[in-house]
Motif scaffolding. Structure first.
Motif, short mmCIF file in Angstrom:
data_model
loop_
_atom_site.label_atom_id
_atom_site.label_comp_id
_atom_site.label_asym_id
_atom_site.label_seq_id
_atom_site.Cartn_x
_atom_site.Cartn_y
_atom_site.Cartn_z
N VAL B 110 -7.76 19.07 -23.03
CA VAL B 110 -8.47 19.01 -22.49
C VAL B 110 -8.77 20.45 -21.84
CG1 VAL B 110 -10.57 17.89 -21.05
CG2 VAL B 110 -9.31 16.47 -23.35
N HIS B 123 -15.52 15.38 -21.26
CA HIS B 123 -16.27 14.50 -22.47
C HIS B 123 -15.76 14.67 -23.46
CE1 HIS B 123 -19.33 14.29 -19.49
NE2 HIS B 123 -18.84 15.03 -18.37
N SER B 124 -14.82 15.46 -23.22
CA SER B 124 -13.63 15.89 -24.91
C SER B 124 -14.13 14.04 -25.68
CB SER B 124 -12.52 15.96 -24.59
OG SER B 124 -11.40 15.76 -26.14
N ARG B 125 -14.28 14.71 -27.02
CA ARG B 125 -14.26 12.70 -27.67
C ARG B 125 -12.46 13.03 -28.05
NH1 ARG B 125 -18.22 15.22 -32.68
NH2 ARG B 125 -19.68 16.70 -30.94
N ALA B 126 -11.95 14.29 -28.43
CA ALA B 126 -10.97 14.15 -28.76
C ALA B 126 -9.68 13.40 -27.04
CB ALA B 126 -9.92 15.11 -28.90
N PHE B 127 -10.49 13.38 -26.64
CA PHE B 127 -9.34 12.15 -25.43
C PHE B 127 -9.70 11.07 -25.24
CE2 PHE B 127 -7.20 12.76 -21.51
CZ PHE B 127 -8.24 11.54 -20.51
#
Lengths: 705, 139
Positions: B110, B123-127
């Motif tokens: 991130v 807000h990372s979707r991967a996170f």
């Protein structure tokens, strides 16, 4: 003109056809030419067509208005069903099948007709008409809920069950539309009309509630008729439409790839690449992206730092959150910088987003940057990043992990080869010394004939020699791993010399070698040994065994073992193996087991982990085979018993050797039992340790207080 | 299985906090907040001279009746706090460590995103998906 009552399906179908004929988009008049084509496609005799036209009133009016057209279609259906053409029949004939038009151009319509007629028929007809690859089709059906194309019109919200709606002007989406068709009857979904790229969509989208109608229209209008197999979608989308494919299908592709086996994945990958990938970057776009890349970073092999990329993409005026997501998707190696490929992917995603396409959850395969170019030393900076990427997927966020499997499959050679090498690892290392020896022996004795199978042979011969010379336990491990892990190559531990009798329970592996070696070796011995060593016993009897065994066991082994045996026999007269082989099969087995046992007895514990590993690995794998082998050994024993005793060529030595063989056998079994018991103890101790650790952990916090 | 995962910035405000949605999430937030004191205590206990040698994984911060709270701090004083259900006895220390390692890696990813301003909420979707995977099953 009487009023015409149409069922819903008919309504949809007719409106589709009308739209098809309505080339001038007047919504009122169907072009005569098209209508005539349609009627001709209905395969009705000309006079019938004329009659229809007259009945529907077109000849009177001179054109086909919508009502006339509908009536005409109904009359076509009537005619096709064999009913007499009457004006009244349009309403009186109940349950009329939809008119069928079977010209090549109108295949779709005929399919539509089939589809609209009934749900079940649809499913059946589609399965017959369109044979999509099973994985893909099923995935597509299953993953209907992908809805990444934002709705254009708010009217119809796409139901989760409805197929992906993204309009695709180019044929590639046809398979999806087909599947949509098949789903429509079942789901009764109304697709959102998609305004976007297709000009056809707008007139029909709002007007028609049926999504299937839209599909029908769409497919009717697609310039080349949609192919039945989705492989053949080779038309490139018009360059103006940047992204036509719904990412869902891409995801389907990737999903399918993850699910399918490697070979299937290869096929699917080929197919997907052969037809139009909606996320694929066209050459124009690529060129544009490259030029843009050059403005930031003149060196095409270099990469753009994150800050520069940020400024560049911020200019696109997309929200930061989306840019952040795009970056996450496109920065493959997570190094904070964009290579050319990554940059193109990011740019492509930005363009897609600006055109209104939703961002995918994971990077579409066509946008994935190429794997490390191993010869490219210029990208040293990228290399560790990329290498690290391949290593980091295990830790990468799960959003990458779905792409990872596809990545892995994109470069199957790398991954699979590494897997293969990893699997094969234990075997060659261990066998090397004896392998070489066996090679030499073999080359001396067998000559060029055996050069071909040398490699597998060596594996096996090394096993044999190892047993005779080195720790059999070692060989056990290697042999078994070879036997078990080389799937398809060797089912049984290769070249293990004939093991003790089948009655010995602790040696499941043993049985196998007994079978494998004892029996198979004989097959070739006869042809080879007899001319070379007349002193050897008559092996013709072994041929029977060999024949019986060859049927049971792999042909590979059959070929290999015989060659192994002659090599060994010729090479070492003193080896009990050979002596064993000269004798009867039972004796052979025992003799063969002697060297194994001898070696085992002498250094039983030398490689403690290896037998462990063998046991751990082989036990699982051997169990299903044990039965097989026990059966084989049982058969062998029976056969052997039935065989006449073979004259012994060597007397005294054999007896001594046999005795030693027996002793070693016993030692072997004892050690094997001991080994398993120790293993069990070890496991128990480990468990205790773990539980103690947990307790310690729980007590630890109190030490800080 | 983690019931709550939180990423706390250096200034002790949350960058990311997420719990399984079943229970009163405020309770988890409160636990994370109180655990920050323990984290600070552990950091300071190591001594300033040992900062470089300080291990990132802090271990069990404190156990409660139902939950255990684990901590992890990065070299930039960004703290990861994880609340784990006590009934999950199979969760070993190594597993917690690996979970924190994954968290740290994802956090690094991130950070690498140039569009992420340090100090923003994550807000990372991967996170998110990574944390979800941790919450669903033991890593």
């Amino acid at each position: 003109m009487e009023g015409l009552t149409l069922s819903d399906a008919e309504q949809k179908y007719y409106s589709d056809l009308f739209s098809y004929c309505d080339i001038e988009s007047t919504k009122k008049v169907a072009a005569n030419g098209r209508v005539l084509e349609l009627f001709r496609a209905a395969q009705l005799p000309n006079d019938v067509v004329l009659q229809i036209m007259e009945l529907c009133g077109a000849t009177r009016l001179g054109y086909f208005g919508r009502s006339q057209f509908y009536i005409a279609l109904k009359l076509v259906a009537v005619a096709q069903s064999g009913f007499p053409l009457r004006v009244e029949s349009i309403n009186t004939v109940k349950d009329l099948p939809l008119p069928r038009f079977v010209a090549s151009k109108n295949e779709q319509e005929s399919r539509h007709a089939a589809s609209y007629s009934s749900d079940s028929e649809n499913q059946g007809s589609y399965s017959g008409v369109i044979p999509p690859p099973p994985g893909r089709g099923q995935v597509k059906k299953g993953s209907v809920s992908h809805d990444t194309v934002q709705p254009r019109t708010s009217a119809d919200q796409q139901e989760p069950a409805s197929p992906v709606v993204s309009p695709q002007q180019s044929p590639p989406t046809s398979p999806h539309t087909w599947r949509k068709h098949s789903r429509h009857p079942s789901g009764g979904n109304s697709e959102r009309p998609l305004a976007g790229p297709g000009p056809f969509w707008s007139p029909f989208g709002e007007a028609q509630s049926g999504s299937s109608a839209g599909d029908a229209v769409w497919s009717g209008h697609s310039p080349p008729p949609p192919q039945e197999t989705w492989v053949s979608f080779a038309d490139t989308p018009p360059t103006s439409t940047l992204l036509t494919m719904h990412p869902a299908s891409v995801q389907d592709q990737t999903t399918v790839r993850t699910v399918a086996s490697a070979t299937a994945a290869n096929e699917i990958r080929r197919q997907s690449s052969s037809y139009d990938d909606p996320w694929k970057i066209t050459d124009e776009q690529r060129q544009y992206y490259v030029n843009q890349f050059k403005t930031i970073q003149p060196d095409l092999n270099g990469f753009i730092p994150g800050s520069a990329a940020k400024e560049f993409f911020t200019k696109s005026k997309l929200p930061i959150l989306e840019l952040s997501h795009i970056w996450e998707l496109s920065d493959f190696d997570k190094d904070g910088a964009l290579t050319l490929d990554e940059f193109c992917a990011a740019f492509h995603l930005v363009v897609a987003r600006k055109n209104g396409y939703d961002l995918p959850e994971k990077l579409p395969e066509s946008l994935m940057p190429k794997l490390i170019d191993l010869e490219d030393s210029a990208d040293v900076g990228d290399q560790p990043g990329e290498v690290g990427y391949s290593g980091s997927p295990a830790e990468a966020p799960p959003s990458k992990s779905p792409s990872m499997p596809s990545l892995n499959q994109t470069w199957p050679e790398l991954n699979q080869s590494s897997e293969d090498t990893a699997i094969v690892h234990p075997v060659p290392i261990r066998m090397t010394p004896s392998k070489i020896h066996m090679q030499e022996m073999e080359l001396k004795r067998t000559g060029s004939d055996h050069t071909n199978p040398t490699s597998p042979l060596l594996v096996k011969t090394s096993d044999l020699s190892e047993e005779s010379k080195i720790n059999s336990s070692v060989k056990f491990a290697s042999g078994n791993t070879v036997g078990q892990q080389q799937a398809g190559v060797v089912a049984h531990p290769p070249a293990v010399p004939p093991r003790p009798q089948p009655s010995q329970a602790p040696g499941p592996v043993v049985h196998r070698p007994v079978d494998a070696d004892g029996l198979i070796t004989h097959t070739s011995t006869s042809p080879q040994q007899i001319p070379e060593q007349p002193n050897f016993a008559d092996f013709s009897q072994f041929e029977v065994f060999a024949a019986s065994n060859v049927n049971e066991e792999q042909d590979d082994e059959a070929e290999k073992h015989p060659e192994v045996l002659p090599v060994e026999k010729a090479s070492d007269p003193a080896s009990s193996l050979r002596v064993a082989k000269t004798d009867s099969k039972i004796e052979e087995k025992t003799a063969a087991s002697v060297p194994a046992n001898v070696s085992k007895g002498t250094t039983p514990l030398a490689p403690p982990p290896k037998p462990v590993r063998r046991r751990l690995k082989s036990e699982d794998e051997l169990r299903p085979e044990v039965d097989e082998h026990t059966q084989k050994t049982g058969v062998l024993a029976a056969v052997l018993a039935s065989q006449p005793s073979i004259p012994r060529s060597v007397g005294k030595d054999k007896k001594a050797i046999q005795a030693s063989i027996r002793r070693n056998k016993e030692t072997n079994t004892v050690l094997a039992r001991l080994n398993s018991e120790l293993q069990q103890q070890l496991k128990d101790v480990l468990e205790e340790r773990i539980s103690l650790e947990v307790q310690l952990e729980q007590l630890r916090p109190f030490s800080h207080l | 299985m983690a019931v709550c995962v939180a990423v706390i910035a250096k200034e002790n405000y949350p960058l990311y906090i997420r719990s399984i949605p079943t229970e009163n999430e405020l309770k988890f937030h409160y636990m994370v907040h109180t655990s920050l004191d323990v984290v600070d205590e552990k950091i300071s206990a190591m001594g300033k001279a040992l900062v470089d040698q300080r291990e990132l994984y802090l271990g069990l911060l404190y156990p409660t009746e139902d939950y255990k709270v684990y901590g992890y701090v990065t070299n930039s004083k960004v703290k990861f706090v994880m609340v784990v259900d006590s009934s999950n006895t199979a969760l070993r220390d190594n597993e917690i460590r690996s979970m924190f390692r994954k968290l740290h890696n994802s956090y690094t990813d991130v950070m690498c995103n140039p569009f992420y301003n340090p100090g923003d909420r994550i807000h990372s979707r991967a996170f998110d998906s990574m944390v979800t995977s941790m919450m669903i099953q033991v890593c």
